[in-house]
Design a protein around this motif. Structure first.
Motif, PDB file in Angstrom:
ATOM      1  N   ALA A 205      -2.371  10.837  -4.956  1.00  0.00           N
ATOM      2  CA  ALA A 205      -2.021  12.030  -4.195  1.00  0.00           C
ATOM      3  C   ALA A 205      -1.540  11.658  -2.796  1.00  0.00           C
ATOM      4  O   ALA A 205      -0.550  12.190  -2.292  1.00  0.00           O
ATOM      5  N   GLN A 206      -2.238  10.731  -2.150  1.00  0.00           N
ATOM      6  CA  GLN A 206      -1.865  10.322  -0.801  1.00  0.00           C
ATOM      7  C   GLN A 206      -0.516   9.624  -0.785  1.00  0.00           C
ATOM      8  O   GLN A 206       0.303   9.829   0.099  1.00  0.00           O
ATOM      9  N   MET A 207      -0.294   8.759  -1.790  1.00  0.00           N
ATOM     10  CA  MET A 207       0.982   8.049  -1.857  1.00  0.00           C
ATOM     11  C   MET A 207       2.132   9.041  -2.022  1.00  0.00           C
ATOM     12  O   MET A 207       3.181   8.897  -1.392  1.00  0.00           O
ATOM     13  N   LEU A 208       1.950  10.039  -2.881  1.00  0.00           N
ATOM     14  CA  LEU A 208       3.001  11.039  -3.081  1.00  0.00           C
ATOM     15  C   LEU A 208       3.324  11.733  -1.769  1.00  0.00           C
ATOM     16  O   LEU A 208       4.478  11.974  -1.429  1.00  0.00           O
ATOM     17  N   GLU A 209       2.257  12.039  -1.023  1.00  0.00           N
ATOM     18  CA  GLU A 209       2.419  12.696   0.262  1.00  0.00           C
ATOM     19  C   GLU A 209       3.210  11.813   1.225  1.00  0.00           C
ATOM     20  O   GLU A 209       4.180  12.231   1.848  1.00  0.00           O
ATOM     21  N   VAL A 210       2.791  10.552   1.320  1.00  0.00           N
ATOM     22  CA  VAL A 210       3.392   9.642   2.296  1.00  0.00           C
ATOM     23  C   VAL A 210       4.832   9.296   1.913  1.00  0.00           C
ATOM     24  O   VAL A 210       5.708   9.217   2.780  1.00  0.00           O
ATOM     25  N   VAL A 229       8.496  -1.519   1.476  1.00  0.00           N
ATOM     26  CA  VAL A 229       8.361  -0.106   1.826  1.00  0.00           C
ATOM     27  C   VAL A 229       7.029   0.421   1.309  1.00  0.00           C
ATOM     28  O   VAL A 229       6.265   1.060   2.035  1.00  0.00           O
ATOM     29  N   ILE A 230       6.758   0.111   0.042  1.00  0.00           N
ATOM     30  CA  ILE A 230       5.563   0.693  -0.565  1.00  0.00           C
ATOM     31  C   ILE A 230       4.294   0.086   0.007  1.00  0.00           C
ATOM     32  O   ILE A 230       3.376   0.802   0.406  1.00  0.00           O
ATOM     33  N   TYR A 231       4.249  -1.233   0.069  1.00  0.00           N
ATOM     34  CA  TYR A 231       2.982  -1.839   0.468  1.00  0.00           C
ATOM     35  C   TYR A 231       2.778  -1.853   1.969  1.00  0.00           C
ATOM     36  O   TYR A 231       1.681  -1.673   2.449  1.00  0.00           O
ATOM     37  N   ARG A 232       3.862  -2.077   2.739  1.00  0.00           N
ATOM     38  CA  ARG A 232       3.636  -2.214   4.173  1.00  0.00           C
ATOM     39  C   ARG A 232       3.696  -0.866   4.885  1.00  0.00           C
ATOM     40  O   ARG A 232       2.967  -0.628   5.831  1.00  0.00           O
ATOM     41  N   HIS A 233       4.529   0.035   4.421  1.00  0.00           N
ATOM     42  CA  HIS A 233       4.676   1.299   5.140  1.00  0.00           C
ATOM     43  C   HIS A 233       3.921   2.442   4.477  1.00  0.00           C
ATOM     44  O   HIS A 233       3.227   3.198   5.151  1.00  0.00           O
ATOM     45  N   ALA A 234       4.058   2.566   3.172  1.00  0.00           N
ATOM     46  CA  ALA A 234       3.457   3.732   2.525  1.00  0.00           C
ATOM     47  C   ALA A 234       1.954   3.548   2.323  1.00  0.00           C
ATOM     48  O   ALA A 234       1.152   4.350   2.781  1.00  0.00           O
ATOM     49  N   LEU A 235       1.560   2.460   1.666  1.00  0.00           N
ATOM     50  CA  LEU A 235       0.158   2.286   1.302  1.00  0.00           C
ATOM     51  C   LEU A 235      -0.734   2.251   2.536  1.00  0.00           C
ATOM     52  O   LEU A 235      -1.816   2.817   2.550  1.00  0.00           O
ATOM     53  N   ARG A 236      -0.244   1.604   3.586  1.00  0.00           N
ATOM     54  CA  ARG A 236      -1.052   1.507   4.801  1.00  0.00           C
ATOM     55  C   ARG A 236      -1.436   2.868   5.340  1.00  0.00           C
ATOM     56  O   ARG A 236      -2.525   3.074   5.839  1.00  0.00           O
ATOM     57  N   ASN A 237      -0.492   3.803   5.268  1.00  0.00           N
ATOM     58  CA  ASN A 237      -0.786   5.136   5.767  1.00  0.00           C
ATOM     59  C   ASN A 237      -1.563   5.965   4.760  1.00  0.00           C
ATOM     60  O   ASN A 237      -2.321   6.857   5.131  1.00  0.00           O
TER      61      ASN A 237
END
Lengths: 317, 318
Positions: A205-210, A229-237
């Motif tokens: 859910a959080q990943m979809l949001e981010v 993009v996914i691991y450094r920017h999205a997942l971190r947030n």
């Protein structure tokens, strides 16, 4: 911030006080006491049962027993077990590392399963693999840990290939690390599976949001690889709220260790709790419950503070 | 303050429902089959869950008619048989038909699950509304009690309360009621918080103030203005909690604190015949566990999908 911490710390005191009161009253409402359990079927022949009760302090009124016990706790004295007069603090010191290890391994396993699965599911939103991953997450919430544990113990003992049964003796981590880990890994995986369902769903859910945010589009636009993009920017947030969920999951984790320790015969806190409950060992039950409650409360507090540290936008007042 | 809000967002139903009313107003005529079909198309997982739940409910209702044997009928001579035409899933250690016991177990699970959620959400609604609406000293003290209740290891609480409330004379059927009530008490702890937070979020809305101004008394305000706001999150909470309640019942029964024999509870079937007689009849440990998993799976999937449909802002929470 300091005021917030102070307020939260102050609020833990009535909560813990309530826990001690509930548990002390509740164990005494259970049918029978330590003496009747000790005597078993011979209870009717024992002439000195009441002497034993007086000796153990069981004949005193509830409020006297409670105040004595609380006074001891305040001095760091957990009292003595009613069963064998061993100091409870000593028992806890032996058993705490077992439960701690099991819980920690379980938590690690759950994160190892849940986060990759959640990310994968979010990236492939509404595809077949997303549906499968989500079904798997709900299944992990639905499958009872004790059932998996029974299967894990019994199935390898009858299958035709390399037969295996769990070892009967517990190997301590400091004595024999490899034997200990071999013994712990199976219950840890089962514990982790139970926890990972909810973590995976929140990760997704959080990943979809981010992934819908502008800065993700920006980082893609500047030519960053999808992996970065996914691991450094999205997942971190996305990971910040997951930390909160870990706090809420602490109670589930503790219930899980109680069940798994008794099935896998591990000498941890959970099994001690169930044994003490069955022998009506009041001070032992009270000590373990108080310890568990403290862990749950402190863990939730730490998680809330960690939350502010991970996401500097959050300010407590 | 921020932390409270963010934390609430992770609890299902924590946010007030306002949008759902508008949605209902726009769809004038409700065609039940069209609604069901759209639900199944949009939420395939929810539809699968719905089918599982439907099958389980029918099994529970018509257990007497479906089951080939009674749940407590068995001859010692038939014990621990493998699957056969007479006994589809074999027999347990007392020679009772496993298939029939699984079917009657569905009834026990459904009774405990629904009973627990009914007790839990009912209590949570009353206490949460009172606590949130009136606030003050009662709220402060009551919330500290809830703090303690939530911090308590649930399994211990469940096991102790069931042991206290049952005696040797308690019959198998009344033990079902006791287990349901006790699980309901645990469920109520967390739900009370959710209801309270919803009530607090609407307490200072302008329409509440105007209701007070026209001279509504507290009872009328609660019934007319507070409860309708609370209903949607409660329904969502209840559907999501059903699976958990069934799982809790099976764990309790497995540990020996649950439903008393001879009533077949899936959890206790795993503990007695499953664990002890596994080597001679391996399937005994498979079927009850599969039944629990499937039931909880179905209820969870349906609950999730319903929550998404009823209140899209809560999607993915929990």
């Amino acid at each position: 911030m300091q005021r917030y911490i102070l307020r939260r710390l102050l609020l833990t005191i009535p909560a813990l006080f309530g826990v001690t009161l509930i548990v002390s009253a509740m164990v005494r409402l259970l049918p029978g006491d330590a003496v009747t359990i000790m005597l078993g079927d011979y209870g009717q022949y024992a002439k000195d049962a009441d002497d034993l009760r007086a000796k153990l302090g069981l004949s005193q009124p509830f409020q006297v027993q409670y105040v004595k016990w609380i006074g001891g706790i305040a001095h760091g004295d957990f009292g003595q077990s009613l069963r064998d007069r061993t100091p409870i603090a000593h028992e806890l010191a032996i058993r705490l590392p077992v439960t701690f290890e099991l819980g920690l391994l379980g938590l690690i396993v759950s994160l190892l399963i849940a986060i990759p699965l959640g990310v994968y599911s979010a990236v492939r939103q509404d595809t077949l693999s997303d549906y499968l991953a989500r079904s798997a997450a709900i299944a992990m919430l639905a499958i009872p840990g004790f059932w998996l544990a029974i299967l894990a113990i019994t199935v390898p003992s009858i299958w035709p290939w390399h037969k295996w049964t769990p070892p009967l003796r517990y190997a301590r981590l400091q004595d024999n690390p490899s034997a200990n880990l071999k013994q712990m890994i199976l219950p840890a995986i089962i514990l982790g599976i139970g926890l990972s369902g909810s973590i995976m769903r929140l990760t997704r859910a959080q990943m979809l949001e981010v992934l819908r945010q502008d800065y993700i589009r920006t980082s893609r636009a500047k030519g960053l690889g999808e992996r970065a993009v996914i691991y450094r920017h999205a997942l971190r947030n996305a990971i910040v709220p997951i930390v909160t969920l870990l706090g809420l999951n602490m109670a589930v984790l503790i219930s899980g260790t109680v069940v798994l320790e008794s099935i896998f015969v591990l000498p941890g806190m959970g099994r001690y709790l169930l044994d003490s409950l069955n022998s009506r060992d009041y001070p032992a039950v009270q000590a373990v419950v108080l310890l568990f409650a403290t862990v749950i409360i402190v863990f939730n507090l730490v998680v809330d503070l960690l939350y502010a540290w991970l996401d500097p936008r959050i300010r407590y007042s | 303050m921020r932390s409270e809000q963010t934390k609430l967002a992770t609890i299902p139903g924590a946010l007030p429902a306002q949008a759902s009313g508008r949605d209902q107003a726009t769809s004038q005529r409700v065609r039940p089959f069209a609604v069901l079909w759209r639900f199944a198309r949009n939420k395939p997982l929810g539809a699968v869950g719905g089918i599982i739940v439907l099958i389980m409910m029918l099994t529970a209702i018509f257990a007497q008619q479906i089951a080939p044997y009674a749940y407590d009928a068995g001859k010692g001579a038939d014990r621990l048989q493998g699957p056969s035409l007479h006994h589809l899933l074999g027999t347990d250690n007392l020679g009772r038909d496993m298939f029939s016991r699984i079917i009657f177990g569905a009834r026990v699970s459904i009774e405990v699950g629904f009973g627990a959620v009914l007790v839990g959400t009912g209590l949570a609604t009353i206490l949460g509304v009172l606590s949130g609406y009136f606030g003050g000293l009662f709220d402060l003290l009551f919330q500290r009690l809830i703090d303690a209740w939530i911090a308590f290891p649930a399994l211990v609480l469940l096991a102790c309360l069931v042991t206290i409330m049952t005696s040797k004379k308690t019959s198998s059927t009344s033990s079902i009621i006791i287990v349901a009530i006790v699980i309901g008490l645990i469920v109520a702890g967390g739900s009370t918080r959710v209801v309270r937070s919803v009530v607090i979020s609407i307490r200072d809305m302008p329409y509440m103030e105007s209701a007070r101004c026209v001279g509504c008394n507290h009872l009328r305000i609660i019934l007319r203005y507070v409860l309708p706001n609370v209903i949607a999150p409660i329904i969502i909470l209840a559907t999501v909690q059903l699976g958990g309640a069934i799982l809790a019942e099976s764990t309790l029964s497995f540990l020996g604190f649950g439903v008393k024999p001879p009533m077949p509870a899936w959890g206790s079937m795993l503990a007695t015949s499953g664990q002890q007689f596994f080597l001679r009849a391996p399937s005994l440990a498979i079927w009850p566990g599969l039944a629990i998993s499937l039931a909880v799976f179905g209820f969870n999937m349906l609950g999730d999908a319903l929550r998404d449909v009823l209140d899209p802002r809560l999607r993915g929470s929990r």
